[in-house]
Design a protein around this motif. Structure first.
Motif, PDB file in Angstrom:
ATOM      1  N   ARG A   1       0.812  -1.214   0.000  1.00 55.07           N
ATOM      2  CA  ARG A   1       0.000   0.000   0.000  1.00 55.07           C
ATOM      3  C   ARG A   1       0.847   1.266   0.000  1.00 55.07           C
ATOM      4  N   ALA A   2       2.065   1.167   0.492  1.00 60.60           N
ATOM      5  CA  ALA A   2       2.944   2.335   0.539  1.00 60.60           C
ATOM      6  C   ALA A   2       3.626   2.620  -0.788  1.00 60.60           C
ATOM      7  N   ASP A   3       3.506   1.708  -1.756  1.00 62.34           N
ATOM      8  CA  ASP A   3       4.139   1.921  -3.056  1.00 62.34           C
ATOM      9  C   ASP A   3       3.422   3.032  -3.814  1.00 62.34           C
ATOM     10  N   ASP A   4       4.077   3.530  -4.856  1.00 59.66           N
ATOM     11  CA  ASP A   4       3.450   4.519  -5.725  1.00 59.66           C
ATOM     12  C   ASP A   4       2.341   3.846  -6.530  1.00 59.66           C
ATOM     13  N   PHE A   5       1.909   4.480  -7.613  1.00 56.22           N
ATOM     14  CA  PHE A   5       0.805   3.946  -8.398  1.00 56.22           C
ATOM     15  C   PHE A   5       1.049   2.484  -8.758  1.00 56.22           C
ATOM     16  N   ILE A   6       0.041   1.651  -8.517  1.00 53.59           N
ATOM     17  CA  ILE A   6       0.114   0.237  -8.887  1.00 53.59           C
ATOM     18  C   ILE A   6      -1.180  -0.148  -9.595  1.00 53.59           C
ATOM     19  N   PHE A   7      -1.150  -1.284 -10.273  1.00 58.41           N
ATOM     20  CA  PHE A   7      -2.346  -1.844 -10.891  1.00 58.41           C
ATOM     21  C   PHE A   7      -2.964  -2.880  -9.962  1.00 58.41           C
ATOM     22  N   ASP A   8      -4.260  -3.132 -10.176  1.00 59.33           N
ATOM     23  CA  ASP A   8      -4.962  -3.979  -9.218  1.00 59.33           C
ATOM     24  C   ASP A   8      -4.423  -5.397  -9.151  1.00 59.33           C
ATOM     25  N   ASN A   9      -3.849  -5.909 -10.245  1.00 63.19           N
ATOM     26  CA  ASN A   9      -3.358  -7.291 -10.187  1.00 63.19           C
ATOM     27  C   ASN A   9      -2.071  -7.441  -9.381  1.00 63.19           C
ATOM     28  N   GLU A  10      -1.520  -6.332  -8.884  1.00 63.58           N
ATOM     29  CA  GLU A  10      -0.348  -6.377  -8.014  1.00 63.58           C
ATOM     30  C   GLU A  10      -0.735  -6.451  -6.536  1.00 63.58           C
ATOM     31  N   LYS A  11      -2.025  -6.368  -6.221  1.00 62.64           N
ATOM     32  CA  LYS A  11      -2.483  -6.406  -4.834  1.00 62.64           C
ATOM     33  C   LYS A  11      -2.607  -7.854  -4.380  1.00 62.64           C
ATOM     34  N   TRP A  12      -2.091  -8.125  -3.218  1.00 58.72           N
ATOM     35  CA  TRP A  12      -1.189  -7.340  -2.407  1.00 58.72           C
ATOM     36  C   TRP A  12       0.050  -8.165  -2.137  1.00 58.72           C
ATOM     37  N   ALA A  13       1.080  -7.516  -1.591  1.00 57.98           N
ATOM     38  CA  ALA A  13       2.300  -8.241  -1.251  1.00 57.98           C
ATOM     39  C   ALA A  13       1.989  -9.352  -0.253  1.00 57.98           C
ATOM     40  N   HIS A  14       2.490 -10.534  -0.551  1.00 56.87           N
ATOM     41  CA  HIS A  14       2.281 -11.683   0.322  1.00 56.87           C
ATOM     42  C   HIS A  14       3.531 -12.543   0.285  1.00 56.87           C
ATOM     43  N   GLU A  15       3.771 -13.263   1.346  1.00 62.34           N
ATOM     44  CA  GLU A  15       5.007 -14.024   1.476  1.00 62.34           C
ATOM     45  C   GLU A  15       4.916 -15.344   0.716  1.00 62.34           C
ATOM     46  N   VAL A  16       5.972 -15.623  -0.053  1.00 68.16           N
ATOM     47  CA  VAL A  16       6.098 -16.909  -0.744  1.00 68.16           C
ATOM     48  C   VAL A  16       7.460 -17.494  -0.407  1.00 68.16           C
ATOM     49  N   SER A  17       7.588 -18.800  -0.554  1.00 74.08           N
ATOM     50  CA  SER A  17       8.846 -19.485  -0.284  1.00 74.08           C
ATOM     51  C   SER A  17       9.540 -19.794  -1.601  1.00 74.08           C
ATOM     52  N   ILE A  18      10.828 -19.497  -1.674  1.00 74.79           N
ATOM     53  CA  ILE A  18      11.622 -19.731  -2.880  1.00 74.79           C
ATOM     54  C   ILE A  18      12.827 -20.592  -2.508  1.00 74.79           C
ATOM     55  N   ALA A  19      13.010 -21.683  -3.224  1.00 79.33           N
ATOM     56  CA  ALA A  19      14.207 -22.509  -3.039  1.00 79.33           C
ATOM     57  C   ALA A  19      15.373 -21.863  -3.781  1.00 79.33           C
TER      58      ALA A  19
END
Length: 399
Positions: free
Chosen positions: A149-167
């Motif tokens: 939410r603190a980012d500048d202009f974004i598009f709706d498909n970027e909502k919202w930041a969520h944690e993922v696991s990466i090997a």
């Protein structure tokens, strides 16, 4: 107008649509004004005007379309001169980015239709930087995929930041080049069923594809290609472009590689490793190189050049892991389907993302014809896997 094709719009219609979008969302939606053209919605509302009908509409002539656009712009400037609130500002930001998308689309429409190359848009491309081979090792860990939410202009498909696991994984330091893709073509890759998925083979058979769509072979065995309306030598170390997702997938199978997920792509572009390189740090860079805005030393964006550069160019834009050109030069296909992120809710322009979920693949990074506003690392581009008319290539990961 141009010929009727499913992958392009009539050129005059597309230009008018850009003006209509500005008027609809800023002047009419945000400010409550009336349209300056009574039938504008019947002509240019892409949500209701079927694609196949756009060649048959009673459009204003070229002068009329540009007069309409000039009127919209003049009224916008009048409003902006008096200042706008945060709600209205959102719709100006949206309309500007929508225009950016169509500027790029008109560039590859020129390529599709074999029109003359646009003049005066940037420095001529040079091809003396060469290849940038090898893989970068990216640490595994937890990653925040999506925008905050603190980012500048974004598009709706970027909502919202969520944690993922990466090997932990290894990703190419550069996109696949023309020379590398030509090896696949020369090895009979388009005729070998084992390298293609069922859907990919069905596309290849239906399209009769034997090589990248614009490539031509001379008698001497050297590849050339049709660039706009001219035939030019193929730059071996420039990224391959105008390839679709199926072609990228087939190349990967041939090369015993794979496409990155969009989370892996983003981590390689924006992530950093903690001191002992054992896992990803919690931080996320604004751009691969850090916080500073893009320059031509960082990225080939916004028609700064009139085409793609060699993959070794723009060294100042390297990510923390040593990946080059993750912004600009060529859009990069990922393995990921275009799906809503957790917490997704459609923005007022409801048809931007929601109708297309689960039917497209995600691309990241932008091309030489993409504005820096669109080529933010968090921007999720999306096209169907058979589209080979967009300025798209790919980079790969080790299995």
């Amino acid at each position: 107008m141009g010929p009727m094709l499913p992958i392009v719009n009539p050129v005059l219609w597309e230009i008018g649509h850009v003006g209509w979008f500005h008027e609809y969302w800023t002047l009419r939606h945000a400010h409550g004004e009336a349209s300056s053209l009574d039938r504008a919605d019947l002509l240019w509302n892409s949500s209701t005007v079927a694609h196949a009908t756009r060649w048959d509409l009673d459009l204003p002539d070229r002068n009329g379309v540009f007069a309409y656009m000039a009127d919209v712009l003049g009224r916008q400037l009048g409003r902006l001169g008096s200042g706008v609130d945060a709600r209205a500002r959102y719709f100006y930001e949206l309309s500007i980015r929508h225009e950016d998308m169509h500027v790029e689309a008109l560039a590859y429409t020129r390529q599709t239709l074999g029109y003359a190359r646009p003049e005066g848009l940037g420095h001529p491309t040079n091809h003396n930087a060469g290849p940038w081979p090898g893989d970068a090792r990216v640490s595994g860990g937890r990653w925040l995929l999506g925008s905050a939410r603190a980012d500048d202009f974004i598009f709706d498909n970027e909502k919202w930041a969520h944690e993922v696991s990466i090997a932990p994984f290894r990703i190419a330091k550069a996109p696949v080049t023309n020379a590398e893709f030509a090896d696949f073509v020369d090895a009979g890759g388009y005729r070998n069923r084992q390298f293609w998925s069922a859907a990919g083979w069905a596309w290849r058979e239906g399209a009769g594809a034997e090589r990248q769509v614009y490539w031509l072979e001379t008698d001497g065995g050297h590849w050339t290609w049709r660039r706009y309306q001219a035939v030019e030598p193929l730059a071996p170390h420039a990224p391959v472009m105008f390839v679709n997702w199926y072609e990228a997938e087939a190349w990967c199978r041939w090369a015993k590689r794979r496409l990155p997920t969009e989370a892996e792509w983003e981590a390689a572009a924006l992530g950093e490793a903690i001191a002992n390189c054992s896992r990803l740090a919690n931080s996320k860079r604004r751009w691969p190189w850090g916080e500073g805005s893009p320059s031509i030393e960082h990225a080939n964006l916004g028609f700064a050049f009139d085409g793609p550069l060699d993959v070794a160019a723009c060294a100042a834009g390297d990510s923390a892991f040593g990946c080059r050109q993750m912004i600009g030069n060529v859009w990069e296909w990922t393995a990921s389907d275009f799906v809503p992120l957790p917490g997704f809710a459609a923005d007022p322009y409801e048809d931007y993302s929601r109708p297309w979920f689960n039917t497209r693949k995600v691309l990241r990074g932008g091309s030489w014809a993409t504005s820096a506003r669109i080529a933010r690392p968090g921007y999720r581009n999306f096209f169907t896997p058979e589209r080979n008319d967009v300025v798209a290539g790919f980079r790969t990961c080790a299995l």
